[in-house]
Write a protein that holds these residues in place. Sequence first.
Motif, PDB file in Angstrom:
ATOM      1  N   ILE A 303       0.841  -1.197   0.000  1.00  0.00           N
ATOM      2  CA  ILE A 303       0.000   0.000   0.000  1.00  0.00           C
ATOM      3  C   ILE A 303       0.880   1.251   0.000  1.00  0.00           C
ATOM      4  N   ALA A 304       1.962   1.241   0.778  1.00  0.00           N
ATOM      5  CA  ALA A 304       2.867   2.397   0.833  1.00  0.00           C
ATOM      6  C   ALA A 304       3.435   2.715  -0.540  1.00  0.00           C
ATOM      7  N   THR A 305       3.835   1.675  -1.276  1.00  0.00           N
ATOM      8  CA  THR A 305       4.361   1.872  -2.629  1.00  0.00           C
ATOM      9  C   THR A 305       3.290   2.448  -3.553  1.00  0.00           C
ATOM     10  N   ALA A 306       2.078   1.929  -3.438  1.00  0.00           N
ATOM     11  CA  ALA A 306       0.981   2.416  -4.280  1.00  0.00           C
ATOM     12  C   ALA A 306       0.700   3.895  -4.024  1.00  0.00           C
ATOM     13  N   LEU A 307       0.677   4.283  -2.763  1.00  0.00           N
ATOM     14  CA  LEU A 307       0.404   5.679  -2.429  1.00  0.00           C
ATOM     15  C   LEU A 307       1.535   6.587  -2.906  1.00  0.00           C
ATOM     16  N   ALA A 308       2.768   6.100  -2.842  1.00  0.00           N
ATOM     17  CA  ALA A 308       3.896   6.900  -3.337  1.00  0.00           C
ATOM     18  C   ALA A 308       3.762   7.155  -4.833  1.00  0.00           C
ATOM     19  N   HIS A 309       3.336   6.154  -5.587  1.00  0.00           N
ATOM     20  CA  HIS A 309       3.138   6.332  -7.028  1.00  0.00           C
ATOM     21  C   HIS A 309       1.973   7.278  -7.307  1.00  0.00           C
ATOM     22  N   ALA A 310       0.923   7.213  -6.501  1.00  0.00           N
ATOM     23  CA  ALA A 310      -0.224   8.099  -6.702  1.00  0.00           C
ATOM     24  C   ALA A 310       0.135   9.556  -6.427  1.00  0.00           C
ATOM     25  N   ARG A 311       1.156   9.780  -5.592  1.00  0.00           N
ATOM     26  CA  ARG A 311       1.570  11.150  -5.259  1.00  0.00           C
ATOM     27  C   ARG A 311       2.483  11.769  -6.297  1.00  0.00           C
ATOM     28  N   ARG A 312       2.900  11.012  -7.293  1.00  0.00           N
ATOM     29  CA  ARG A 312       3.808  11.563  -8.295  1.00  0.00           C
ATOM     30  C   ARG A 312       3.216  12.796  -8.952  1.00  0.00           C
ATOM     31  N   GLN A 313       4.059  13.787  -9.165  1.00  0.00           N
ATOM     32  CA  GLN A 313       3.594  15.060  -9.696  1.00  0.00           C
ATOM     33  C   GLN A 313       3.065  14.941 -11.123  1.00  0.00           C
ATOM     34  N   ASP A 314       3.560  13.963 -11.878  1.00  0.00           N
ATOM     35  CA  ASP A 314       3.145  13.830 -13.267  1.00  0.00           C
ATOM     36  C   ASP A 314       1.847  13.049 -13.427  1.00  0.00           C
ATOM     37  N   VAL A 315       1.241  12.621 -12.325  1.00  0.00           N
ATOM     38  CA  VAL A 315      -0.017  11.880 -12.382  1.00  0.00           C
ATOM     39  C   VAL A 315      -1.174  12.833 -12.081  1.00  0.00           C
ATOM     40  N   THR A 316      -2.149  12.913 -12.969  1.00  0.00           N
ATOM     41  CA  THR A 316      -3.280  13.805 -12.762  1.00  0.00           C
ATOM     42  C   THR A 316      -4.174  13.266 -11.633  1.00  0.00           C
ATOM     43  N   PRO A 317      -4.940  14.144 -10.974  1.00  0.00           N
ATOM     44  CA  PRO A 317      -5.833  13.666  -9.898  1.00  0.00           C
ATOM     45  C   PRO A 317      -6.804  12.585 -10.374  1.00  0.00           C
ATOM     46  N   ALA A 318      -7.305  12.726 -11.604  1.00  0.00           N
ATOM     47  CA  ALA A 318      -8.265  11.738 -12.107  1.00  0.00           C
ATOM     48  C   ALA A 318      -7.618  10.361 -12.238  1.00  0.00           C
ATOM     49  N   LEU A 319      -6.379  10.304 -12.717  1.00  0.00           N
ATOM     50  CA  LEU A 319      -5.692   9.020 -12.861  1.00  0.00           C
ATOM     51  C   LEU A 319      -5.184   8.488 -11.524  1.00  0.00           C
ATOM     52  N   ALA A 320      -4.834   9.385 -10.603  1.00  0.00           N
ATOM     53  CA  ALA A 320      -4.317   8.946  -9.307  1.00  0.00           C
ATOM     54  C   ALA A 320      -5.372   8.228  -8.483  1.00  0.00           C
ATOM     55  N   ALA A 321      -6.646   8.453  -8.786  1.00  0.00           N
ATOM     56  CA  ALA A 321      -7.722   7.847  -7.993  1.00  0.00           C
ATOM     57  C   ALA A 321      -7.853   6.350  -8.238  1.00  0.00           C
ATOM     58  N   MET A 322      -7.242   5.839  -9.308  1.00  0.00           N
ATOM     59  CA  MET A 322      -7.351   4.412  -9.622  1.00  0.00           C
ATOM     60  C   MET A 322      -5.985   3.882 -10.054  1.00  0.00           C
ATOM     61  N   LEU A 323      -5.517   2.843  -9.388  1.00  0.00           N
ATOM     62  CA  LEU A 323      -4.230   2.229  -9.705  1.00  0.00           C
ATOM     63  C   LEU A 323      -4.485   0.863 -10.332  1.00  0.00           C
ATOM     64  N   PHE A 324      -3.749   0.533 -11.382  1.00  0.00           N
ATOM     65  CA  PHE A 324      -4.013  -0.664 -12.171  1.00  0.00           C
ATOM     66  C   PHE A 324      -2.993  -1.753 -11.832  1.00  0.00           C
ATOM     67  N   ILE A 325      -3.492  -2.920 -11.447  1.00  0.00           N
ATOM     68  CA  ILE A 325      -2.646  -4.013 -10.990  1.00  0.00           C
ATOM     69  C   ILE A 325      -2.601  -5.092 -12.068  1.00  0.00           C
ATOM     70  N   VAL A 326      -1.398  -5.443 -12.517  1.00  0.00           N
ATOM     71  CA  VAL A 326      -1.244  -6.333 -13.666  1.00  0.00           C
ATOM     72  C   VAL A 326      -0.127  -7.343 -13.425  1.00  0.00           C
ATOM     73  N   ARG A 327      -0.136  -8.375 -14.267  1.00  0.00           N
ATOM     74  CA  ARG A 327       1.009  -9.268 -14.355  1.00  0.00           C
ATOM     75  C   ARG A 327       2.086  -8.593 -15.210  1.00  0.00           C
ATOM     76  N   PRO A 328       3.375  -8.915 -14.972  1.00  0.00           N
ATOM     77  CA  PRO A 328       4.428  -8.346 -15.822  1.00  0.00           C
ATOM     78  C   PRO A 328       4.197  -8.726 -17.283  1.00  0.00           C
ATOM     79  N   PRO A 329       4.655  -7.867 -18.217  1.00  0.00           N
ATOM     80  CA  PRO A 329       5.405  -6.625 -17.984  1.00  0.00           C
ATOM     81  C   PRO A 329       4.506  -5.491 -17.508  1.00  0.00           C
TER      82      PRO A 329
END
Length: 432
Positions: A303-329
């Motif tokens: 969760i800590a890693t996910a929140l750090a990625h959501a705080r990135r300055q280059d991520v818009t608020p609309a995109l930060a509200a949803m994080l996408f979880i996938v298999r590699p790559p």
Amino acid sequence: MSQPTSRPTTATRVYLARLKGTAVFDPLGDQVGRVHDVVVVMRLKGAPRAVGLVVEVTGKRRVFVPLTRVTSIDAGAVITTGRLNIRRFEQRPTETLVVGELLDRQVTFRDDSGTATVKDVAMEQQRNRDWHVTKLFVRRAARGGLMGRRGEGLVVDIEDVTGLAVNPAHQGATALLATLEDLKPADLADVLHDLPDTRRLEVAAGLPDDRLADVLEELGEDDRVSIVSGLDVERAADVLEAMEPDDAADLVSELPDAKAAELLERMEPEDAKDVRRLLAYEHLTAGGLMTTEPVILPPEATIATALAHARRQDVTPALAAMLFIVRPPLETPTGRLLGVIHLQRALREPPHELIGAILDKDVEHLLPDDDIGKVTRLLATYNLTALPVVDEDRRLLGAVSVDDVLDNLLPDDWRGADEEITDQAMTRTAHG
């Protein structure tokens, strides 16, 4: 005061002379280069703004890394998002190099207590995550009296001295740029729209790449085509790389074919690949609207890693509200989409919890050929700010956010209209 130590004095203050030579790493821990210098932009009012690092990579090549792509700075390491533009760094007229130009510069105290020589420069991160130069470590020049002995070192506020900035040769553009510094991209776009063509291009050319990219995303077709066509090819390619891929694709599609092809050839291969992929879709479809760079994580992230990625300055608020979880790559097109994490849910969980434990596996998804009408209906029906776009094998291709949809539903002249939104937007929805 004593000279600053080799580590930042606070979590958000960094002394830049000490940063030179620091190793730069990607998120996986692989070293990609070392810091050579720091780029700042002087302003007529307010503190200078630090915009990026000059990083020396393999082969002694020096490249520019925007601070928006830096996730951590310490005396021992600089961590980036992993995406480096390998094009050779070329300093622009509005830019100043801290180590190369500011160190050993003579400044004058505003209280008429004499002069001093700059030995170090400190930047601090602001609430909006911008970095401003706020402090100087200086050595006072010799003057009479016990308080003015030669070699006295002290830390002073940037506002306490004059002479740090050389009188700019391009004062006209610099003065106007200083008055626009604090405007939001949408407001700056309105200002540029109202400027004469020559002045508009002059101001646009003086903006940092990331800033100009944000403004171009807000401008109408005619204005942004005019600006990009007026820039030299290398600069225009840099700006396109700094834009969101979907916005860059929209802009490229508006250019003459020859110009578009030239710019795509000059862009970094990975960035150009994203744009070409988006150009293959019809404009008002999920594929044509999506960005290829939402927040993507593996299920074993915390969760800590996910929140750090959501705080990135280059991520818009609309995109930060949803994080996408996938298999590699993890780069689009990714492995199979497993589900999504809603930011609000993540905020309620312990930081050490694995995100795989709180997956929403039932979120609606889009296919790239779905039209804007379906996109709008799903966003509205499920009260979402973004939706995943997948292929027939459920591999994540990108995400469509609500702001991308609104830009295409509103009337073309909505920025200049004082009245409420007319039936044009509703008509587009009904026939989408």
